[in-house]
Design a protein around this motif. Structure first.
Motif, PDB file in Angstrom:
ATOM      1  N   PRO A  28      23.124  39.077  37.437  1.00 12.58           N
ATOM      2  CA  PRO A  28      23.107  40.072  38.524  1.00 12.58           C
ATOM      3  C   PRO A  28      24.454  40.214  39.225  1.00 12.58           C
ATOM      4  O   PRO A  28      24.845  41.318  39.631  1.00 12.58           O
ATOM      5  N   THR A  29      25.179  39.102  39.352  1.00 11.89           N
ATOM      6  CA  THR A  29      26.479  39.181  40.022  1.00 11.89           C
ATOM      7  C   THR A  29      27.459  40.005  39.192  1.00 11.89           C
ATOM      8  O   THR A  29      28.248  40.793  39.725  1.00 11.89           O
ATOM      9  N   ALA A  30      27.384  39.830  37.874  1.00 12.10           N
ATOM     10  CA  ALA A  30      28.281  40.587  36.994  1.00 12.10           C
ATOM     11  C   ALA A  30      27.939  42.072  37.008  1.00 12.10           C
ATOM     12  O   ALA A  30      28.808  42.924  37.213  1.00 12.10           O
ATOM     13  N   VAL A  31      26.681  42.386  36.817  1.00 17.25           N
ATOM     14  CA  VAL A  31      26.257  43.795  36.764  1.00 17.25           C
ATOM     15  C   VAL A  31      26.399  44.438  38.136  1.00 17.25           C
ATOM     16  O   VAL A  31      26.959  45.534  38.278  1.00 17.25           O
ATOM     17  N   GLY A  32      25.906  43.738  39.169  1.00 17.33           N
ATOM     18  CA  GLY A  32      25.944  44.284  40.527  1.00 17.33           C
ATOM     19  C   GLY A  32      27.362  44.557  40.993  1.00 17.33           C
ATOM     20  O   GLY A  32      27.621  45.483  41.758  1.00 17.33           O
ATOM     21  N   GLY A  33      28.302  43.761  40.539  1.00 14.21           N
ATOM     22  CA  GLY A  33      29.695  43.956  40.930  1.00 14.21           C
ATOM     23  C   GLY A  33      30.365  45.081  40.153  1.00 14.21           C
ATOM     24  O   GLY A  33      31.532  45.380  40.377  1.00 14.21           O
ATOM     25  N   GLY A  34      29.634  45.686  39.210  1.00 13.29           N
ATOM     26  CA  GLY A  34      30.156  46.808  38.454  1.00 13.29           C
ATOM     27  C   GLY A  34      31.014  46.423  37.268  1.00 13.29           C
ATOM     28  O   GLY A  34      31.789  47.232  36.762  1.00 13.29           O
ATOM     29  N   LEU A  35      30.868  45.193  36.783  1.00 11.10           N
ATOM     30  CA  LEU A  35      31.706  44.755  35.661  1.00 11.10           C
ATOM     31  C   LEU A  35      31.311  45.439  34.351  1.00 11.10           C
ATOM     32  O   LEU A  35      32.115  45.541  33.438  1.00 11.10           O
ATOM     33  N   LEU A  36      30.039  45.905  34.269  1.00 14.19           N
ATOM     34  CA  LEU A  36      29.576  46.480  33.002  1.00 14.19           C
ATOM     35  C   LEU A  36      29.442  48.001  33.077  1.00 14.19           C
ATOM     36  O   LEU A  36      28.941  48.634  32.162  1.00 14.19           O
ATOM     37  N   THR A  37      29.881  48.571  34.197  1.00 10.29           N
ATOM     38  CA  THR A  37      29.710  50.027  34.335  1.00 10.29           C
ATOM     39  C   THR A  37      31.042  50.773  34.323  1.00 10.29           C
ATOM     40  O   THR A  37      31.125  51.917  34.759  1.00 10.29           O
ATOM     41  N   GLY A  38      32.079  50.134  33.817  1.00  8.33           N
ATOM     42  CA  GLY A  38      33.344  50.819  33.544  1.00  8.33           C
ATOM     43  C   GLY A  38      34.075  51.352  34.763  1.00  8.33           C
ATOM     44  O   GLY A  38      34.066  50.722  35.834  1.00  8.33           O
ATOM     45  N   ASP A  39      34.701  52.510  34.598  1.00 13.03           N
ATOM     46  CA  ASP A  39      35.502  53.148  35.633  1.00 13.03           C
ATOM     47  C   ASP A  39      34.721  53.226  36.946  1.00 13.03           C
ATOM     48  O   ASP A  39      33.640  53.829  37.001  1.00 13.03           O
ATOM     49  N   PRO A  40      35.250  52.626  38.032  1.00 14.34           N
ATOM     50  CA  PRO A  40      34.494  52.558  39.286  1.00 14.34           C
ATOM     51  C   PRO A  40      34.114  53.928  39.838  1.00 14.34           C
ATOM     52  O   PRO A  40      33.091  54.064  40.522  1.00 14.34           O
ATOM     53  N   ILE A  50      25.150  50.831  42.192  1.00 13.01           N
ATOM     54  CA  ILE A  50      26.232  49.847  42.024  1.00 13.01           C
ATOM     55  C   ILE A  50      27.302  50.066  43.091  1.00 13.01           C
ATOM     56  O   ILE A  50      27.839  49.126  43.687  1.00 13.01           O
ATOM     57  N   LYS A  51      27.597  51.361  43.376  1.00 10.71           N
ATOM     58  CA  LYS A  51      28.619  51.658  44.382  1.00 10.71           C
ATOM     59  C   LYS A  51      28.247  51.087  45.747  1.00 10.71           C
ATOM     60  O   LYS A  51      29.105  50.640  46.504  1.00 10.71           O
ATOM     61  N   ILE A  52      26.940  51.098  46.056  1.00  2.00           N
ATOM     62  CA  ILE A  52      26.487  50.588  47.360  1.00  2.00           C
ATOM     63  C   ILE A  52      26.545  49.057  47.402  1.00  2.00           C
ATOM     64  O   ILE A  52      27.029  48.465  48.358  1.00  2.00           O
ATOM     65  N   VAL A  53      26.052  48.432  46.311  1.00  6.80           N
ATOM     66  CA  VAL A  53      25.912  46.972  46.321  1.00  6.80           C
ATOM     67  C   VAL A  53      27.233  46.255  46.073  1.00  6.80           C
ATOM     68  O   VAL A  53      27.535  45.240  46.710  1.00  6.80           O
ATOM     69  N   SER A  54      28.016  46.812  45.146  1.00  9.69           N
ATOM     70  CA  SER A  54      29.133  46.034  44.607  1.00  9.69           C
ATOM     71  C   SER A  54      30.136  45.493  45.625  1.00  9.69           C
ATOM     72  O   SER A  54      30.585  44.363  45.471  1.00  9.69           O
ATOM     73  N   PRO A  55      30.486  46.242  46.693  1.00  4.61           N
ATOM     74  CA  PRO A  55      31.512  45.672  47.576  1.00  4.61           C
ATOM     75  C   PRO A  55      31.100  44.338  48.191  1.00  4.61           C
ATOM     76  O   PRO A  55      31.970  43.570  48.639  1.00  4.61           O
ATOM     77  N   TYR A  56      29.815  44.079  48.223  1.00  6.99           N
ATOM     78  CA  TYR A  56      29.362  42.844  48.870  1.00  6.99           C
ATOM     79  C   TYR A  56      29.352  41.645  47.924  1.00  6.99           C
ATOM     80  O   TYR A  56      29.083  40.538  48.337  1.00  6.99           O
ATOM     81  N   LEU A  57      29.609  41.895  46.656  1.00  8.44           N
ATOM     82  CA  LEU A  57      29.545  40.798  45.691  1.00  8.44           C
ATOM     83  C   LEU A  57      30.947  40.285  45.362  1.00  8.44           C
ATOM     84  O   LEU A  57      31.900  41.068  45.318  1.00  8.44           O
ATOM     85  N   PRO A  58      31.078  38.964  45.096  1.00 14.03           N
ATOM     86  CA  PRO A  58      32.421  38.403  44.860  1.00 14.03           C
ATOM     87  C   PRO A  58      33.071  38.952  43.588  1.00 14.03           C
ATOM     88  O   PRO A  58      34.301  39.022  43.508  1.00 14.03           O
ATOM     89  N   ASN A  95      39.156  48.597  47.738  1.00 12.87           N
ATOM     90  CA  ASN A  95      38.335  48.816  48.918  1.00 12.87           C
ATOM     91  C   ASN A  95      38.480  47.598  49.823  1.00 12.87           C
ATOM     92  O   ASN A  95      38.171  46.484  49.406  1.00 12.87           O
ATOM     93  N   PRO A  96      38.971  47.804  51.081  1.00 10.76           N
ATOM     94  CA  PRO A  96      39.179  46.629  51.953  1.00 10.76           C
ATOM     95  C   PRO A  96      37.913  45.800  52.130  1.00 10.76           C
ATOM     96  O   PRO A  96      37.984  44.568  52.219  1.00 10.76           O
ATOM     97  N   LEU A  97      36.757  46.472  52.165  1.00 12.75           N
ATOM     98  CA  LEU A  97      35.503  45.744  52.356  1.00 12.75           C
ATOM     99  C   LEU A  97      35.306  44.721  51.232  1.00 12.75           C
ATOM    100  O   LEU A  97      34.932  43.571  51.479  1.00 12.75           O
ATOM    101  N   ALA A  98      35.590  45.141  49.988  1.00 14.48           N
ATOM    102  CA  ALA A  98      35.394  44.241  48.859  1.00 14.48           C
ATOM    103  C   ALA A  98      36.327  43.040  48.966  1.00 14.48           C
ATOM    104  O   ALA A  98      35.946  41.901  48.639  1.00 14.48           O
TER     105      ALA A  98
END
Lengths: 294, 246
Positions: free
Chosen positions: B170-182, B189-197, B215-218
């Motif tokens: 979940p950390t990998a997918v949620g952070g957008g590692l598998l969804t390519g170009d941000p 993913i756009k909503i969740v990802s900034p909160y994940l390491p 993104n400064p939040l990330a």
């Protein structure tokens, strides 16, 4: 009075509901060879682990070389044997020695150390390929690498053949002769007898006996009288009775008196055997006696 | 300091003497690169550079979670570990030595990913970008290192395997590692990802190797995760002391 190198003051250590040590106060003085004896689970390892800074007491105080054993600087003055089963198998013998030596300000040279323990030819061998006895010797050697004032040796010669055991004992005696202090734990009375001057018997988390070797020898001079009999009269001086099939084992401090009384009672018996008890049995007897007295 | 290097040296030796462990940690991200990145984004320079950055963080995270989480838990079960605690050194040399070791192994593990990216895709970097990217990877690996250590010092090795796997995906997918170009990631993913390491880490890599603006939040969350996992790791280490042995 010699300097006290390590001491516990009314130390209690609990694991959950289990009390491993109960109000233990013990001083280890410079130049002593102390044999720590006791059955499995008596609290020996807990005591050594407290001195080595591996554990903290639940209550009471542990001192090591004038400070707390949890302070790494204090531990420069001690040496501990790892369990040989845990030595990193992929490292070479020399690398392992160098690694441990790196922790001490003035370690013994690697060649000198390995020679002293008969490992000189094995420096390039991976530890995983050593025999059990070779690993054991390496484990003991590691305890001496930092020129310690005080070493804790846990079952140092378990699994060694007679010759290797004598060599190791000589090494420990030499360390002692040069002023070193040794705390030795073992199941084997022979090992403790060969080396220790002072014996501390631990059972049920308490110090049952703390005395010179001679005094303790007398204390554990317990005999086991074994016979086949259908019914035995009440006999005096019996410390414990065990039934094993048709055989009855009687533990006693005075086997002569027991046999005399048995014969005089006229009770029929067969196949009488008398032999010294193993240390473990003797301790169980001592432990039992202590708890009856309490 | 020299003791830190000593610990790092011997831990590295112990690891590389079992080469399959090193090969294993390099294999997974290389395969992911071949199966997911090359066929779908290989012919687009921007997309494949982003994807390479993602796969690198993917590799780093798996190396950290598994070598620390499971490795530490297994080490704790060995009698060598309590012996080391009797030596006159605090926890710092072993802790730091381990971190240096895994950083070294991580760099080895990402070599195949970089080679595949260079040979089979249109991904491009300049030399300064590559070096900056490597720096970003080392910084980005910190939360996963500490996460792995927390797991390793808290759980038994069997539990650590499960926990590492549960946390990993979940950390990998949620952070957008598998969804390519941000820019084209799914809304969720756009909503969740900034909160994940994972996100902060990969954004550092992207920022280093492309003209991506993080993104400064990330990045703030990345720092927060580092602090949280550092505290957890130290707590787990202290708590572990004197409890495990019988």
């Amino acid at each position: 009075m010699a300097e006290i190198l390590a001491r516990t003051v009314e130390v209690t250590r609990k694991y959950g509901d289990v009390t491993a040590l109960d109000q233990v106060s013990l001083d280890i003085r410079a130049g002593e060879v102390v044999g720590l004896l006791g059955p499995n689970g008596a609290g020996k390892s807990t005591l050594v682990n407290l001195f080595a800074g591996l554990r903290k007491p639940t209550s009471g105080r542990v001192e090591l070389l004038g400070g707390s054993p949890t302070d790494p600087a204090r531990r420069r003055g001690i040496g501990v044997t790892p369990q040989e089963t845990g030595l990193p198998p992929t490292l070479r013998v020399g690398e392992c020695a160098d690694f441990v030596a790196a922790h001490f300000p003035d370690p013994v040279g690697r060649g000198e150390l390995l020679d002293r323990f008969g490992l000189g030819d094995l420096a390039k061998r991976q530890i995983g390929g050593l025999s059990g006895g070779q690993k054991r010797r390496l484990a003991v050697a590691l305890a001496f690498i930092g020129r310690p004032r005080l070493v804790f040796l846990d079952e140092p010669t378990t699994g060694l053949d007679v010759e290797a055991r004598r060599t190791l004992w000589d090494g420990i005696r030499r360390f002692h002769a040069e002023g070193g202090t040794v705390v030795l734990t073992s199941h084997y009375l022979e090992e403790i007898e060969a080396l220790a001057e002072r014996v501390v018997v631990i059972g049920g988390g308490r110090v049952l006996t703390d005395d010179t070797m001679d005094a303790v020898r007398g204390l554990v001079g317990i005999r086991r009288v074994t016979l086949t009999a259908s019914g035995l009269p009440e006999l005096t001086g019996v410390l414990g009775v065990e039934q094993e099939g048709t055989r009855t084992h009687l533990l006693t401090a005075d086997s002569d008196a027991l046999v005399r009384e048995l014969v005089l009672s006229g009770a029929p018996f067969a196949d009488l055997e008398i032999r010294p008890t193993s240390l473990e049995e003797a301790f169980l007897t001592i432990t039992g006696r202590e708890s009856q007295a309490a | 300091m020299s003791l830190v290097l000593t610990h790092a040296r011997y831990q590295f030796l112990e690891t590389v003497r079992v080469p399959i462990a090193v090969i294993g940690s390099a294999f997974f991200p290389a395969m992911a690169m071949l199966f997911f990145v090359v066929p779908f984004a290989g012919d687009n320079a921007v997309a494949s550079t982003y994807a390479t950055g993602s796969m690198v963080i993917f590799a780093v995270m798996s190396a950290c979670l598994f070598t620390y989480g499971i490795g530490v838990a297994e080490d704790r079960a060995q009698p060598w570990d309590p012996y080391l605690r009797t030596l006159p050194a605090g926890p710092v040399p072993r802790f730091t030595g381990r971190i240096i070791t895994v950083m070294g192994l991580t760099l080895i593990a990402i070599i195949p990913v970089l080679v595949i990216a260079a040979v089979l895709t249109e991904a491009t970097v300049t030399v300064p970008q590559l070096l900056l990217g490597l720096g970003a990877i080392l910084v980005g690996s910190l939360p996963f290192t500490l996460m792995g250590l927390s797991i390793g010092y808290t759980f038994s090795s069997k539990a650590a395997i499960v926990i590492a796997q549960v946390v990993f995906f979940p950390t990998a997918v949620g952070g957008g590692l598998l969804t390519g170009d941000p820019a084209y990631a799914p809304e969720f993913i756009k909503i969740v990802s900034p909160y994940l390491p994972t996100r902060g880490a990969v954004e550092l890599v992207w920022a280093a190797t492309t003209d991506f603006t993080p993104n400064p939040l990330a990045l703030i969350m990345l720092a927060v995760w580092v602090v949280v996992f550092a505290a957890l790791a130290v707590w787990a280490y202290r708590r572990d002391e004197g409890r495990r042995f019988t």
